[in-house]
Enzyme design. Structure first.
Site, PDB file in Angstrom:
ATOM      1  N   GLU A   1     -10.594   8.268  -2.981  1.00  7.27           N
ATOM      2  CA  GLU A   1     -11.477   9.343  -3.425  1.00  7.27           C
ATOM      3  C   GLU A   1     -10.921  10.747  -3.221  1.00  7.27           C
ATOM      4  OE1 GLU A   1     -15.188   8.722  -1.484  1.00  7.27           O
ATOM      5  OE2 GLU A   1     -15.354   6.628  -2.132  1.00  7.27           O
TER       6      GLU A   1
ATOM      7  N   PRO B   1      -7.129   5.748   5.822  1.00  9.63           N
ATOM      8  CA  PRO B   1      -8.422   5.182   5.422  1.00  9.63           C
ATOM      9  C   PRO B   1      -8.449   4.951   3.910  1.00  9.63           C
ATOM     10  CG  PRO B   1      -8.719   7.058   6.890  1.00  9.63           C
ATOM     11  CD  PRO B   1      -7.277   7.039   6.514  1.00  9.63           C
ATOM     12  N   LEU B   2      -8.940   3.798   3.485  1.00 12.96           N
ATOM     13  CA  LEU B   2      -8.965   3.473   2.059  1.00 12.96           C
ATOM     14  C   LEU B   2      -9.852   4.442   1.283  1.00 12.96           C
ATOM     15  CD1 LEU B   2      -9.098  -0.439   2.073  1.00 12.96           C
ATOM     16  CD2 LEU B   2      -7.162   1.057   1.588  1.00 12.96           C
ATOM     17  N   CYS B   3     -10.895   4.957   1.923  1.00 12.32           N
ATOM     18  CA  CYS B   3     -11.767   5.903   1.221  1.00 12.32           C
ATOM     19  C   CYS B   3     -11.014   7.186   0.865  1.00 12.32           C
ATOM     20  CB  CYS B   3     -13.003   6.215   2.054  1.00 12.32           C
ATOM     21  SG  CYS B   3     -12.638   6.901   3.683  1.00 12.32           S
ATOM     22  N   THR B   4     -10.124   7.616   1.770  1.00  7.27           N
ATOM     23  CA  THR B   4      -9.301   8.805   1.493  1.00  7.27           C
ATOM     24  C   THR B   4      -8.353   8.536   0.336  1.00  7.27           C
ATOM     25  OG1 THR B   4      -9.403   9.526   3.791  1.00  7.27           O
ATOM     26  CG2 THR B   4      -7.625  10.417   2.454  1.00  7.27           C
TER      27      THR B   4
END
Length: 450
Positions: A215, A209-212
């Site tokens: 961030e 996941p790009l959020c992982t």
């Protein structure tokens, strides 16, 4: 003076296969010493890849009686290769893999001749690949396998009843390893399923996941993918990342190290960066040796008929105990690559330029910037610039005339296509049939178009 018994001893095991009949031999097998001599004199094998599996393949083929070998690989030797690519030494770091591997095997196996090619597989034309009796693959990427598969299938011709012509079949032996797992398969285009027929065998690439990544990175792989998927696009707007470019890979590695230090994560290495970006699982020498042995044996079966070939996909798993299994997959009759080819009907007046536009819009092709060849002749080449300039004048000429005024024939188109969201080079075979032909002459009053 040479000891004649040494020669007998060297080929003792090979002679057990080639000098006597058996119940599992091929339909055209005729045992005798001539078979061994023919194997050494006339059979030409191309090994694609000179990495862990490719090194083993070169050695095994040379020791199995094959004398005329060639190897192609675009990589240079790195320190991280030395634990499993046994033909290389520390002093070879930085040198082309193909050249060092060829020299090493020729020094150790007398009588074998290996020609190395230090280049990309796409740099060679179809004529180069057509010269080989067997193509053995020791590759680590789906894209490279797909390209070679398309090249081999491009030589395949079908008769009027859509049966493959035996003399046009270009056999391939494909091997692959992932840690303690591996496979060996025999591909006879038009007879067995080709690589594209069973592309579904390969699991989808793991995506984070790009959020992982942006961030909360927790592993070295998260840091590497952040540098690869996010940081590269920020720093190189409009410039595509090339996983085969060492400078691009070094940049991603450097950025991943910075990212890892920022979050207190350890374990980012250059070899891991390559593995994550290219989706490569680290190889193990013993697995390479086992799979290479299976591939070399299949090549020997194909060349001599001393036994029936594998039918047609062998899997090996040495992770917990030992498990091997052979599965017979079925050819996809509608395969775009190993099938008779996509039929395209055209008016005889259509220009090469218009034809290129049409195949770019064709729903089953969707090729961008295709180069066009006809029986090895370049009708139009997108690159390099010198070939583009030489063939540019053909764009305004009728395709019918460029093809020698044949009412129907095969054309090959090489271009870029998108598979699973990733651009890759591919080669497609097209069956072109012209409308409005009377006694071999085009009716030029027919309107152009498909």
């Amino acid at each position: 003076m040479a000891d004649p018994s040494a020669h007998v001893s060297r080929w003792r095991d090979l002679d057990k296969l080639l000098l006597r009949p058996g119940n599992l031999v091929g339909p055209n097998f005729e045992p005798g010493p001539e078979l061994r001599d023919d194997l050494r004199a006339y059979v030409r094998v191309l090994v694609v890849g000179a990495g862990g599996l490719g090194c083993e393949l070169l050695k095994d083929l040379a020791l199995s009686g094959f004398r005329n070998l060639e190897v192609i690989d675009m990589d240079t030797i790195e320190v991280s290769n030395l634990n499993r690519q046994f033909l290389f030494r520390l002093q070879d770091v930085g040198k082309p893999k193909a050249e060092v591997a060829a020299t090493c095997v020729m020094e150790r196996v007398s009588g074998v001749n290996i020609v190395p090619h230090f280049c990309r597989i796409e740099d060679k034309d179809l004529e180069f690949y057509s010269d080989f009796n067997i193509i053995a693959l020791g590759l680590d990427s789906i894209e490279a396998r797909s390209y070679i598969n398309a090249v081999a299938c491009s030589f395949l011709e079908y008769d009027s009843e859509d049966n493959p012509c035996e003399e046009t079949i270009k056999p391939m032996v494909d091997g692959g390893t992932e840690g303690f797992k591996g496979h060996a398969r025999v591909i006879l285009p038009g007879v067995t399923p080709c690589f594209e027929c069973t592309i579904w065998l390969f699991p989808p690439q793991v995506k984070f996941p790009l959020c992982t990544l942006a961030e909360t990175p927790r592993t070295p792989a998260h840091c590497i993918e952040y540098a690869h998927l996010i940081k590269w696009n920020e720093a190189h707007v409009g410039k595509s990342f090339d996983a085969d470019d060492p400078e691009h890979m070094q940049w991603v590695y450097s950025e991943a190290v910075k990212r890892a230090e920022l979050f207190g994560i350890t374990g980012v290495t250059y070899s891991l960066t390559q593995g994550v970006v290219k989706n490569i699982i680290p190889a193990i020498a013993s697995t390479n040796a086992i799979i290479s042995a299976a591939c070399a044996l299949e090549a020997l079966k194909i060349a001599t008929g001393c036994s029936k070939t594998l039918s047609n996909y062998l899997t090996y798993n040495g992770l917990e105990g030992l498990h091997t299994k052979v599965t017979e997959f079925v050819k996809d009759k509608d395969c775009l690559v190993c099938g008779p080819g996509i039929l395209i009907e055209l008016d005889a007046s259509i220009s090469l330029q218009k034809f290129i536009e049409l195949i770019g819009e064709h729903p089953r092709l969707l090729l961008s910037k295709p180069s066009i060849t006809h029986h090895g002749k370049n009708l139009y080449m997108q690159a390099p610039p010198v070939l583009e300039e030489m063939t540019r004048s053909n764009l305004q000429l009728p395709l019918f005339e460029l093809m020698g005024k044949l009412p129907k024939d095969i054309i090959h188109a090489t271009g870029m296509t998108c598979v699973n969201g990733k651009k890759m080079s591919c080669l497609r075979k097209l069956r072109v049939m012209f409308k409005g032909i009377v006694d071999g002459v085009a009716d030029m009053d027919t309107a152009g178009g498909a």
